[in-house]
Enzyme design. Structure first.
Site, mmCIF file in Angstrom:
data_model
loop_
_atom_site.group_PDB
_atom_site.id
_atom_site.type_symbol
_atom_site.label_atom_id
_atom_site.label_comp_id
_atom_site.label_asym_id
_atom_site.label_seq_id
_atom_site.Cartn_x
_atom_site.Cartn_y
_atom_site.Cartn_z
ATOM 1 N N ALA A 63 -5.630 36.762 41.745
ATOM 2 C CA ALA A 63 -5.521 37.046 40.232
ATOM 3 C C ALA A 63 -4.479 37.537 39.852
ATOM 4 O O ALA A 63 -3.455 37.924 40.366
ATOM 5 C CB ALA A 63 -6.893 38.149 40.049
ATOM 6 N N GLY A 102 -8.357 35.711 44.603
ATOM 7 C CA GLY A 102 -9.247 34.795 43.673
ATOM 8 C C GLY A 102 -8.916 33.270 44.232
ATOM 9 O O GLY A 102 -9.602 32.369 43.952
#
Length: 694
Positions: A63, A102
Site C-alpha cells: 500500500a 496489498g
C-alpha cells in the site's frame, strides 16, 4: 502525468498494467485506475481473460504507507480485490519483484498466479502494527490452512517463489518473462473453457477443521503476551476464515484493520518506518561527489574488527585486515572463518558463497599493505592514546583521498583528526556489536570532515545494508549519550530503593528485550567503568554520582564474562540476582543517608523514558542530532528500544510533552542538572507542537 493504470487488448486478452514508480504502491490513484480498467475489461465482449501486470522493477510492493492514518478514499483495496475475484472472466496475475502486502493480496484475488522465479511474496503488515486489509486473512487460510497462514502474517517475512509454489499459493513459476508466461496461461485457460477460480470458494486449507482450530489455539497461546493488538486480531481473523462466511470474514478484517491503524502502536511503527528513511537525508548529500570505494581496510582483528570485516565481505568488498602481531591476526581470521562455517552449516549461505567471500580477505601485520585501499576503518581498542598511535601510522601509508573512518563509541573525532595531516578525510563510523548483524551505523561528522566523505559514508552504509544516522561530535554521540541518561536515571532509583531485577523487569514490561542491568552484565561492567573514570574530571561537584557500579567493578565482577555482575551467571537455570550486589547497594544508601522507598513499574518506566527523551531534546538543540526522529532511529536499531513505541521521542509525544516536562520539573530537586527540562520542551509546548513536527 501519465495514467498509473492502463489497458490494452491482445488476441482477446485484456492486459492491465500498473505503472506507479518506484514500487507501484497501491495509492488511491492506482486503486481508482484498477477499478476502472477491470470493469472496462469485464464489459468488453471481445475480452475472454484478464492479465494483471506491472511495469518497472516490481509488482505492487504494498500500500501507499503515506495514506495510513488518514480517511480512506474509495475504492479501498478490498473492493478492487473483489472486482478481480468475482470477475466472470478468468484473471491472471503476472508477479515479479516483491509482491508484498496489498500487492500480494491483489495477486491472491486473481484466479491464477504466475510468478517470476526470483520474486518474493509476503504479508508484512504486522511490522507496521496493522494486518492485511485486502482480504489476505481470509484468502490465505483457505489455500494453505491456519498454521502456514499465521506463519506468513505474524512473522511478516517474505517467502521465495519456490516456497509459495510448494504451499499452493501460486500456480506456476516463470524462469524468464513472467508477462509472456501469464499471457500464455491466459490463452490456455481460454482454450480450456475460460474457467474462473475464485479464491473465496477454495477450501484446500479448511478441510481439517480440528487441525485448523488447534493451530489457531496454539498460536494464540504462544503470542498472548505480544504487545501489538494487530497480532491478536490477525489470529482472530484467521480463525474467522474457518468458521464464518467469506463476506463476514472480510468485514471482520476491515474492522480490525481500521481499529489497529489508528492505534498508538501502529502510529509509532509508521513513525519508525518514515524516520528510517528520513535519517538518510542529510545536508552533505546535496551537490556531493562520492569518493570511489572499491576496497576496504580494517585495522584491528578483535571481535568488532572481525565483525566489520565480515559486513564488508558480505557486501562484496575486498578487505585487507591488519593486526599488530601474527597471533592476533590468526585469531581474527579464524573468527571470520568460523562465522562463515556456521552460516554454511545453518543453510544461510552455500559453501561456494562462503568460500567466495573468504577469498576476498587478505590478512597482514604490515600497515604498508593498506596503501592501495580506498577506505580504512580503524577498529582498535577504545583508548585515545592507542587510536592516536594508529592514526599516525595510517597518515604515513594512506593514499591521497583515502578515507579514514574510526570506529569509536565515545571518543572525540575532532581531537583524533587534528593529530594527522588530513583531518578532512576523517569520519566516525560507530558500528554496533556484532557489527555484521546490527543494522545501525552512526556516521559521526567532524568539524573538518569533507562533505563528500560524509556522502560516501551514507552510500557505503547502503551497500553494507546498514541504517545510517548522522551524528555530530559529542561524548557518546547520539546513542550512548541517550543510553547514559537512561542508565543514570536507573542508577538514581537503585540508590533510592529499587533493585536491579525490579528495574530490569519494568523495562522488559515496557518492551525492551532485556533491562539496563542485564545489558551492562552482557557488555561488561568494566566498559562503562572506564568511561566514568575518563569523565571524572568533567563532573561538576554538585552533580549526584552513584558509585554502586564502581564498587561492583572493584570486586572484579565485570558481568557475564566474569560469572558475576549485577547477576550471578553460573547458574543452571540462568542468571539470578547477586545478593552481594544488594549488600553493596544497601551500604551505599546508608553512606549517603538515603532512606529507601518503593518504586512502581510505571514510575520506573516514566523516569527512564523521560530521561531519554530529555537527553534526545538536548542533542537536537545542540545540533548533535539533526532531528528528533534520528534519535528514535538510533535507539530503535542500536539499543533495542521497542519498535511499537516508535523511539523515545515518539513515545514522549504520545505521552504528551507537557506531562513529560512537568514530571521532569517535579524531579529536578533530586538532581538539578540532570532533570532540568531541555528548553526545546517550552519552545514546542508554547507553539502547540510535538517532536514529530520537527
Amino acid at each position: 502525468m501519465s495514467e498509473p493504470v492502463t489497458l490494452r487488448v491482445e488476441n482477446n486478452i485484456a492486459v492491465i498494467t500498473i505503472d506507479n514508480p518506484p514500487v507501484n504502491a497501491l495509492s488511491h490513484a492506482v486503486r481508482t485506475g484498477l477499478s476502472r480498467q477491470i470493469q472496462a475489461a469485464i464489459s468488453d465482449d471481445a475480452v475472454k481473460a484478464i492479465v494483471l501486470v506491472a511495469s518497472g522493477r516490481t509488482f505492487p510492493a504494498g500500500a501507499d504507507v503515506r495514506e495510513f492514518g488518514r480517511p480512506r478514499e474509495t475504492p479501498i483495496l478490498s473492493q478492487v480485490c473483489d472486482l478481480l475475484e468475482t470477475s466472470p472472466k478468468p484473471t491472471i496475475a503476472a508477479v515479479h519483484g516483491n509482491a508484498l502486502g496489498g500487492g500480494f493480496e491483489l495477486a491472491l484475488a486473481c484466479h491464477y498466479r504466475v510468478v517470476l522465479n526470483n520474486a518474493k511474496l509476503g504479508l508484512p503488515e504486522v511490522k507496521l502494527g496493522v494486518l492485511p486489509g485486502g482480504g489476505g486473512t481470509q484468502r490465505v487460510p483457505r489455500i494453505v490452512g491456519a498454521e502456514a497462514a499465521l506463519d506468513l502474517m505474524l512473522s511478516g517475512k517474505p517467502i521465495q517463489a519456490k516456497k509459495a509454489l510448494g504451499l499452493g499459493l501460486i500456480d506456476k513459476i516463470a524462469e524468464t518473462d513472467v508477462d509472456d508466461a501469464a499471457l500464455a496461461m491466459a490463452q490456455q485457460v481460454v482454450l480450456e473453457g475460460a474457467k474462473t477460480r475464485p479464491t473465496r470458494d477454495r477450501a484446500d486449507g479448511l478441510q481439517d477443521a480440528v487441525a485448523f482450530a488447534n493451530a489457531v489455539a496454539a498460536r494464540r497461546k504462544k503470542m498472548k503476551n505480544d504487545p501489538l493488538p494487530s497480532v491478536a486480531r490477525i489470529i482472530d481473523c484467521v480463525e474467522a476464515a474457518q468458521i464464518l462466511p467469506f463476506e463476514a470474514g472480510i468485514a471482520m478484517e476491515r474492522t480490525a484493520f481500521d481499529d489497529c491503524e489508528t492505534g498508538p502502536e501502529a502510529t509509532a511503527m509508521r513513525h519508525a518506518f518514515f524516520a528510517e528513511r528520513r535519517a538518510a537525508k542529510v545536508p552533505e548529500l546535496k551537490g556531493a561527489t562520492l569518493r570511489p570505494v572499491t576496497s576496504i581496510g580494517v585495522v584491528g582483528a578483535g571481535t568488532m574488527g572481525a565483525g566489520i570485516a565480515i559486513a564488508c565481505l558480505d557486501a562484496g568488498f575486498p578487505v585487507v585486515l591488519v593486526e599488530r602481531d601474527q597471533d592476533g591476526l590468526e585469531r581474527g581470521v579464524q573468527r571470520i572463518v568460523s562465522n562463515y562455517d556456521k552460516s554454511v552449516a545453518k543453510g544461510r549461505i552455500d559453501a561456494a558463497t562462503g568460500e567466495g567471500r573468504l577469498s576476498r580477505l587478505t590478512g597482514t601485520t604490515n600497515m604498508q599493505d593498506l596503501t592501495p585501499v580506498d577506505l580504512i576503518i580503524e577498529a582498535v581498542f577504545e583508548d585515545e592514546d592507542v587510536k592516536r598511535n594508529v592514526f599516525a601510522q595510517l597518515d604515513e601509508v594512506m593514499k591521497p583521498g583515502g578515507i579514514l573512518a574510526t570506529n569509536t563509541s565515545y571518543l572525540d573525532i575532532d581531537a583524533l583528526a587534528a593529530t594527522i595531516s588530513r583531518p578532512q578525510d576523517v569520519v566516525g563510523y560507530h558500528f554496533f556489536s556484532p557489527a555484521h548483524i546490527m543494522k545501525l551505523l552512526e556516521i559521526v561528522v567532524g568539524e573538518k570532515t569533507d562533505p563528500n566523505v560524509v556522502a560516501t559514508g551514507f552510500e557505503l552504509a547502503r551497500k553494507l545494508r546498514k541504517v545510517p544516522v548522522r551524528a555530530g561530535v559529542a561524548d557518546g554521540f547520539i546513542g550512548n549519550r541517550v543510553l547514559a541518561a537512561y542508565r543514570l536515571a536507573a542508577d538514581f532509583m537503585l540508590e533510592d530503593g529499587a533493585t536491579p531485577a525490579q528495574v530490569d523487569a519494568a523495562m522488559r514490561a515496557f518492551g525492551f528485550p532485556i533491562g539496563p542491568y542485564q545489558v551492562l552484565d552482557m557488555a561488561g561492567l568494566d566498559i562503562s567503568w572506564a568511561r566514568r573514570k575518563r569523565l571524572a574530571a568533567t563532573r561538576a561537584p554538585e552533580d549526584r554520582y552513584v558509585s554502586i557500579g564502581d564498587k561492583i567493578c572493584e570486586q572484579g565482577w565485570f558481568g557475564q564474562k566474569a560469572g558475576r555482575g549485577y547477576y550471578i551467571h553460573d547458574q543452571e537455570d540462568g542468571p539470578v540476582e547477586n545478593p552481594d550486589v544488594l549488600e553493596i547497594i544497601e551500604d551505599e544508601r546508608r553512606a549517603q543517608g538515603i532512606t529507601p522507598r518503593s518504586f512502581s513499574d510505571q514510575e520506573i518506566q516514566d523516569r527512564c523514558l523521560f530521561a531519554m527523551a530529555n537527553e534526545g531534546a538536548r542533542l537536537v538543540s545542540e545540533g548533535v542530532a539533526l532531528r528528533p526522529s534520528d534519535v528514535d532511529v538510533v535507539l530503535l536499531y542500536g539499543y533495542g528500544f521497542p519498535r511499537h513505541r516508535g523511539g523515545p521521542m515518539m513515545a514522549a509525544d504520545q505521552v504528551g510533552l507537557l506531562k513529560v516536562k512537568n514530571a521532569l520539573t517535579s524531579w529536578r530537586a533530586e538532581e538539578p542538572r540532570f532533570w532540568a527540562p531541555s528548553p526545546l520542551f517550552d519552545e514546542l509546548i508554547k507553539n502547540g507542537r510535538k517532536f514529530g513536527d520537527l
